[in-house]
Enzyme design. Sequence first.
Site, PDB file in Angstrom:
ATOM      1  N   TYR A   1      -8.225 -19.356 -12.469  1.00  0.00           N
ATOM      2  CA  TYR A   1      -8.366 -20.257 -13.623  1.00  0.00           C
ATOM      3  C   TYR A   1      -7.435 -21.463 -13.449  1.00  0.00           C
ATOM      4  CZ  TYR A   1      -7.842 -21.840 -18.481  1.00  0.00           C
ATOM      5  OH  TYR A   1      -7.784 -22.606 -19.618  1.00  0.00           O
TER       6      TYR A   1
ATOM      7  N   SER B   1      -5.620 -27.404 -18.564  1.00  0.00           N
ATOM      8  CA  SER B   1      -4.706 -26.394 -19.082  1.00  0.00           C
ATOM      9  C   SER B   1      -3.329 -26.492 -18.444  1.00  0.00           C
ATOM     10  CB  SER B   1      -5.303 -25.020 -18.798  1.00  0.00           C
ATOM     11  OG  SER B   1      -4.383 -24.012 -19.080  1.00  0.00           O
TER      12      SER B   1
HETATM   13  N1  NAP Z   1      -7.763 -21.731 -26.143  1.00  0.00           N
HETATM   14  C1  NAP Z   1      -6.725 -22.087 -25.426  1.00  0.00           C
HETATM   15  O1  NAP Z   1      -5.593 -21.675 -25.713  1.00  0.00           O
HETATM   16  C2  NAP Z   1      -6.890 -22.982 -24.227  1.00  0.00           C
HETATM   17  C3  NAP Z   1      -5.741 -23.304 -23.479  1.00  0.00           C
HETATM   18  C4  NAP Z   1      -5.874 -24.126 -22.382  1.00  0.00           C
HETATM   19  C5  NAP Z   1      -7.108 -24.635 -22.039  1.00  0.00           C
HETATM   20  N2  NAP Z   1      -8.205 -24.289 -22.757  1.00  0.00           N
HETATM   21  C6  NAP Z   1      -9.502 -24.849 -22.350  1.00  0.00           C
HETATM   22  O2  NAP Z   1     -10.170 -25.379 -23.470  1.00  0.00           O
HETATM   23  C7  NAP Z   1     -11.583 -25.272 -23.293  1.00  0.00           C
HETATM   24  C8  NAP Z   1     -12.200 -24.581 -24.499  1.00  0.00           C
HETATM   25  O3  NAP Z   1     -11.622 -23.283 -24.559  1.00  0.00           O
HETATM   26  P1  NAP Z   1     -11.791 -22.316 -25.813  1.00  0.00           P
HETATM   27  O4  NAP Z   1     -10.490 -21.654 -26.011  1.00  0.00           O
HETATM   28  O5  NAP Z   1     -12.459 -22.983 -26.930  1.00  0.00           O
HETATM   29  O6  NAP Z   1     -12.747 -21.232 -25.152  1.00  0.00           O
HETATM   30  P2  NAP Z   1     -13.936 -20.377 -25.815  1.00  0.00           P
HETATM   31  O7  NAP Z   1     -13.641 -20.082 -27.226  1.00  0.00           O
HETATM   32  O8  NAP Z   1     -14.171 -19.250 -24.876  1.00  0.00           O
HETATM   33  O9  NAP Z   1     -15.152 -21.397 -25.753  1.00  0.00           O
HETATM   34  C9  NAP Z   1     -15.633 -21.780 -24.507  1.00  0.00           C
HETATM   35  C10 NAP Z   1     -16.836 -22.663 -24.708  1.00  0.00           C
HETATM   36  O10 NAP Z   1     -17.406 -22.886 -23.403  1.00  0.00           O
HETATM   37  C11 NAP Z   1     -18.758 -22.417 -23.407  1.00  0.00           C
HETATM   38  N3  NAP Z   1     -19.112 -21.868 -22.107  1.00  0.00           N
HETATM   39  C12 NAP Z   1     -18.530 -20.833 -21.458  1.00  0.00           C
HETATM   40  N4  NAP Z   1     -19.196 -20.591 -20.312  1.00  0.00           N
HETATM   41  C13 NAP Z   1     -20.208 -21.500 -20.250  1.00  0.00           C
HETATM   42  C14 NAP Z   1     -21.245 -21.758 -19.329  1.00  0.00           C
HETATM   43  N5  NAP Z   1     -21.381 -21.026 -18.204  1.00  0.00           N
HETATM   44  N6  NAP Z   1     -22.104 -22.759 -19.580  1.00  0.00           N
HETATM   45  C15 NAP Z   1     -21.992 -23.508 -20.715  1.00  0.00           C
HETATM   46  N7  NAP Z   1     -21.027 -23.312 -21.617  1.00  0.00           N
HETATM   47  C16 NAP Z   1     -20.143 -22.308 -21.393  1.00  0.00           C
HETATM   48  C17 NAP Z   1     -18.788 -21.361 -24.508  1.00  0.00           C
HETATM   49  O11 NAP Z   1     -20.099 -21.233 -25.034  1.00  0.00           O
HETATM   50  P3  NAP Z   1     -21.158 -20.084 -24.655  1.00  0.00           P
HETATM   51  O12 NAP Z   1     -20.413 -18.811 -24.558  1.00  0.00           O
HETATM   52  O13 NAP Z   1     -22.112 -20.193 -25.794  1.00  0.00           O
HETATM   53  O14 NAP Z   1     -21.756 -20.535 -23.361  1.00  0.00           O
HETATM   54  C18 NAP Z   1     -17.899 -22.000 -25.553  1.00  0.00           C
HETATM   55  O15 NAP Z   1     -18.615 -22.943 -26.299  1.00  0.00           O
HETATM   56  C19 NAP Z   1     -11.791 -24.506 -21.987  1.00  0.00           C
HETATM   57  O16 NAP Z   1     -12.033 -25.391 -20.934  1.00  0.00           O
HETATM   58  C20 NAP Z   1     -10.457 -23.805 -21.802  1.00  0.00           C
HETATM   59  O17 NAP Z   1     -10.185 -23.509 -20.455  1.00  0.00           O
HETATM   60  C21 NAP Z   1      -8.129 -23.481 -23.846  1.00  0.00           C
END
Ligand code: NAP
Length: 288
Positions: free
Chosen positions: A154, A141
């Site tokens: 984070y 990120s």
């Molecule tokens: N969205 C953004 O703007 C953004 C920006 C920068 C970086 N990121 C990074 O991109 C990645 C995906 O983010 P996202 O926005 O798609 O987040 P999200 O919608 O919250 O999805 C997160 C994913 O991780 C899984 N997860 C969470 N805790 C877990 C655990 N303890 N064990 C196994 N799986 C787990 C969730 O599934 P379950 O809840 O089913 O476990 C879900 O599939 C992350 O690493 C995030 O930090 C996102």
Amino acid sequence: MIKNYQTALVTGASHGIGPYIVRALAKEGMNLVLAARSKPELEQVAADVRATGVQVLSVPTDVTDRDARSALVNTAERTFGAVDVLVNNAGGDLQREFHRYTAEDVEALIRLNLTGPIELKRLLLPGMLQRKQGYIVNISSMGGRIGFPYTEVYSASKDGRIGFTRVLRTDYRKAGVSSSVIILGSIGGAGTGARTMEEMNLHLSAMDKAFLSPPEAVAQAVLKSIRRDKAEIVIMPGPGRLMRALMDLFPGMGSMMGQMGAPVMKQVVDFRERQRAQGDGRKHGRIL
Ligand SMILES: NC(=O)c1ccc[n+]([C@@H]2O[C@H](COP(=O)([O-])OP(=O)(O)OC[C@H]3O[C@@H](n4cnc5c(N)ncnc54)[C@H](OP(=O)(O)O)[C@@H]3O)[C@@H](O)[C@H]2O)c1
């Protein structure tokens, strides 16, 4: 198929950005191992992708749990013989002001964003080294660079993913195992930000929307990173890498950008505190 790679393991595959990555890898004809905690959502993604003709195994897994991580790797290697690509996508934040964190909050977040991904790499590396081929993609990120409000732990853990990837890449590339880090700015349309806005019924201004990238861009970056063996890809509208470099050179610039999001983020952290006070574990449980 990308290079000789046949099987990819994707964490965080149940919702958000993960399913976009899964579908992009499936289009390349790769067999897939999907991991996340929510079994029904994981099964749904698996069913959708299986319909495209690739083999898919879904393994409900909490990546913060040591035994669960070992079980995931064992099951994946037993089923497909080998895992060629690991995409460490699972991650999240508490959306909480740092002074309200407990010691358990800090440890849990670091386990999710840093220990879990490092350990999955450690477990898969021996097999990759033996076969002299493998690829690891870490999703990180821009949080720390932008100084996005209330993301201290984070950001620390996500910057940890960047440092870890750089050294891992240097140490094992000559042995046939390479690594990339994809550094995301704000993603719109899926993932944490989009879900939070929907839950809170908030709407972004046209200017805020200009800072968003689509989840498809992350999925394409994952493919590109593997295909071209890129060290780092930044996903931001405009010249992402230049922005990242400028923020390193002028740290005040990122903070200034982050402050633009401060009023909305204050609403978000207050909303999450109200949920916690009401004992609504289901919704904020999604965040961690
Ligand atoms: N969205 C953004 O703007 C953004 C920006 C920068 C970086 N990121 C990074 O991109 C990645 C995906 O983010 P996202 O926005 O798609 O987040 P999200 O919608 O919250 O999805 C997160 C994913 O991780 C899984 N997860 C969470 N805790 C877990 C655990 N303890 N064990 C196994 N799986 C787990 C969730 O599934 P379950 O809840 O089913 O476990 C879900 O599939 C992350 O690493 C995030 O930090 C996102």
